[in-house]
Scaffold this active site. Structure first.
Site, PDB file in Angstrom:
ATOM      1  N   HIS A   1      -1.604 -39.915  31.202  1.00  0.00           N
ATOM      2  CA  HIS A   1      -3.124 -40.366  30.504  1.00  0.00           C
ATOM      3  C   HIS A   1      -3.308 -38.518  30.871  1.00  0.00           C
ATOM      4  O   HIS A   1      -4.670 -38.454  30.314  1.00  0.00           O
ATOM      5  CB  HIS A   1      -3.603 -40.924  30.933  1.00  0.00           C
ATOM      6  CG  HIS A   1      -3.977 -42.187  31.108  1.00  0.00           C
ATOM      7  ND1 HIS A   1      -3.287 -43.415  30.309  1.00  0.00           N
ATOM      8  CD2 HIS A   1      -4.634 -43.377  31.331  1.00  0.00           C
ATOM      9  CE1 HIS A   1      -3.122 -44.436  29.860  1.00  0.00           C
ATOM     10  NE2 HIS A   1      -4.092 -44.238  30.801  1.00  0.00           N
TER      11      HIS A   1
ATOM     12  N   HIS B   1      -9.230 -45.002  24.737  1.00  0.00           N
ATOM     13  CA  HIS B   1      -9.159 -46.767  25.886  1.00  0.00           C
ATOM     14  C   HIS B   1     -10.504 -46.911  26.114  1.00  0.00           C
ATOM     15  O   HIS B   1     -10.884 -47.357  27.267  1.00  0.00           O
ATOM     16  CB  HIS B   1      -8.656 -45.452  27.182  1.00  0.00           C
ATOM     17  CG  HIS B   1      -7.981 -46.312  28.596  1.00  0.00           C
ATOM     18  ND1 HIS B   1      -8.841 -47.132  29.019  1.00  0.00           N
ATOM     19  CD2 HIS B   1      -6.755 -45.897  28.850  1.00  0.00           C
ATOM     20  CE1 HIS B   1      -7.919 -47.583  30.095  1.00  0.00           C
ATOM     21  NE2 HIS B   1      -6.916 -46.756  29.788  1.00  0.00           N
TER      22      HIS B   1
ATOM     23  N   GLU C   1      -4.495 -50.407  23.549  1.00  0.00           N
ATOM     24  CA  GLU C   1      -4.404 -48.769  23.531  1.00  0.00           C
ATOM     25  C   GLU C   1      -2.711 -48.328  22.039  1.00  0.00           C
ATOM     26  O   GLU C   1      -1.705 -48.080  22.987  1.00  0.00           O
ATOM     27  CB  GLU C   1      -3.633 -47.670  25.013  1.00  0.00           C
ATOM     28  CG  GLU C   1      -5.325 -47.915  25.997  1.00  0.00           C
ATOM     29  CD  GLU C   1      -4.223 -48.183  27.504  1.00  0.00           C
ATOM     30  OE1 GLU C   1      -3.312 -46.917  27.359  1.00  0.00           O
ATOM     31  OE2 GLU C   1      -4.333 -49.169  27.772  1.00  0.00           O
TER      32      GLU C   1
HETATM   33  C1  GLA Z   1      -3.372 -47.420  31.587  1.00  0.00           C
HETATM   34  C2  GLA Z   1      -2.475 -47.658  32.477  1.00  0.00           C
HETATM   35  C3  GLA Z   1      -2.934 -48.420  33.955  1.00  0.00           C
HETATM   36  C4  GLA Z   1      -3.651 -47.479  34.203  1.00  0.00           C
HETATM   37  C5  GLA Z   1      -5.417 -47.594  33.498  1.00  0.00           C
HETATM   38  C6  GLA Z   1      -6.426 -47.200  33.740  1.00  0.00           C
HETATM   39  O1  GLA Z   1      -3.749 -48.441  30.599  1.00  0.00           O
HETATM   40  O2  GLA Z   1      -1.469 -48.075  31.844  1.00  0.00           O
HETATM   41  O3  GLA Z   1      -1.762 -48.038  34.156  1.00  0.00           O
HETATM   42  O4  GLA Z   1      -3.647 -46.191  34.444  1.00  0.00           O
HETATM   43  O5  GLA Z   1      -4.880 -47.423  31.945  1.00  0.00           O
HETATM   44  O6  GLA Z   1      -7.048 -47.419  34.592  1.00  0.00           O
END
Ligand code: GLA
Length: 344
Positions: free
Chosen positions: A105, A180, A308
């Site tokens: 991220h 997110h 997402e």
């Molecule tokens: C995304 C990732 C997860 C986790 C979340 C945040 O969805 O794929 O594994 O990191 O973000 O906690």
């Protein structure tokens, strides 16, 4: 239609504001300029009762301390980049690792933890919008080039919340933006999301390695726990495979002009997600550990789910995945809409 602006707090000497976009039917979307995070979406249930359908915190400190990316804009590259590196035109680019050896991220200090600037506020007869921007400097988290990103949040009188992403860089860079938000249509996180009904126009998904990185395979959902082409509850097939017994955290390939529909029988709330992106990650809040939400209730495991919308994760290391590289001077554009309705 209206927009309200308030001071939310201060982060590293910068003021953080909260904007609330309202339509004429009581629907509201609030976001803060820290991470551009959506903190609240008020939507009526079948009896007209307005409740919050995203997980959010009441204070800036909570956003700074917790690392679940609640409602945030994620970038430069959403998802994981294996070994925190990729090759581009014969050169290896090294990014900041922040999950073991991998980059997740956008790194240690991604777009979710920057303070975004107001660019434009617009109130029209059938929609309201706020455009914000963020300058990601050359070398930030290892990424090449200065990148200017614009995100426009729009709420329409028809109950559609729309996110438009635009960006331009002065060097070639990978870019894969997403939002997110953790949705929970029961309202005020009254129950977990496993009983929500999901329908997704996705014929295939990307299997993951033990480190949650795409293996490179694009596998049909047919006959697996990943088949949501016909609507069913999230819980239904979760226990069916080792990969999903803890919940979903997987990229799906969205069919051309396909949609995702999430609904909650109890409240009658329905959310339809449409996007121009090629894939999306369904993440069922598997890592949530009970942080206290703005409603005063804890966000335990599966308290919310993220859809997402984005390009394929780790595309920079899989040449057969659609590219997420943006060329210097080229305009990047993406958009996703979340439309709320009620089933009587
Ligand atoms: C995304 C990732 C997860 C986790 C979340 C945040 O969805 O794929 O594994 O990191 O973000 O906690």
């Amino acid at each position: 239609m209206d927009i309200k602006k308030e001071v939310f707090g201060k982060y590293r000497e910068k003021q953080v504001d909260a904007y609330t976009l309202k339509n004429d039917h009581g629907m509201e979307v609030t976001f803060i300029t820290y991470g551009g995070a959506v903190t609240k979406i008020l939507v009526p249930d079948r009896n007209g009762r307005l409740e919050n359908v995203v997980l959010g915190f009441g204070t800036l400190d909570a956003y700074i301390e917790h690392t679940h990316y609640f409602g945030a804009i994620v970038g430069r590259v959403a998802g994981r980049i294996g070994q925190s590196r990729y090759d581009h035109q014969g050169e290896t680019v090294e990014l900041t690792p922040n999950e073991g050896e991998n980059h997740l991220h956008g790194g240690r200090s991604g777009f979710n933890s920057g303070v975004w600037e107001e660019e434009e506020v617009a109130i029209e007869f059938d929609r309201v919008s706020v455009k914000i921007s963020y300058l990601s400097r050359d070398g930030e988290e290892g990424y090449p080039g200065n990148l200017k990103v614009f995100v426009t949040y729009t709420l329409t009188n028809e109950g559609c919340f729309h996110i438009k992403y635009q960006a331009e860089a002065d060097r070639d860079t990978p870019l894969n933006l997403t939002n997110h938000s953790y949705f929970n249509l029961s309202g005020d996180a009254k129950e977990d999301v496993l009983g929500h009904v999901l329908q997704m126009d996705a014929d295939s998904f990307l299997p993951l390695s033990e480190e949650n990185l795409p293996t490179g395979e694009i596998r049909p959902v047919e006959g697996t726990a990943f088949d949501f082409r016909q609507k069913r509850t999230i819980r239904e097939d979760m226990g069916k495979s080792e990969e999903t017994k803890n919940g979903y955290d997987h990229p799906f390939v969205l069919n051309k002009s396909g949609n995702i529909t999430l609904s909650h029988e109890g409240s009658g709330r329905v959310m339809t997600v449409g996007t121009d992106q090629e894939s999306f990650v369904l993440y069922t809040g598997n890592f949530l550990t009970g942080d206290i939400l703005s409603e005063g209730v804890p966000a335990g495991k599966h308290a919310g789910l993220c859809l997402e919308t984005q390009g394929y994760p780790d595309a920079v290391n899989h040449p057969h995945f659609p590219s997420v590289m943006v060329k210097a001077g080229e305009e990047y554009r993406a958009s996703t809409s979340y439309t709320f309705t009620v089933k009587k």
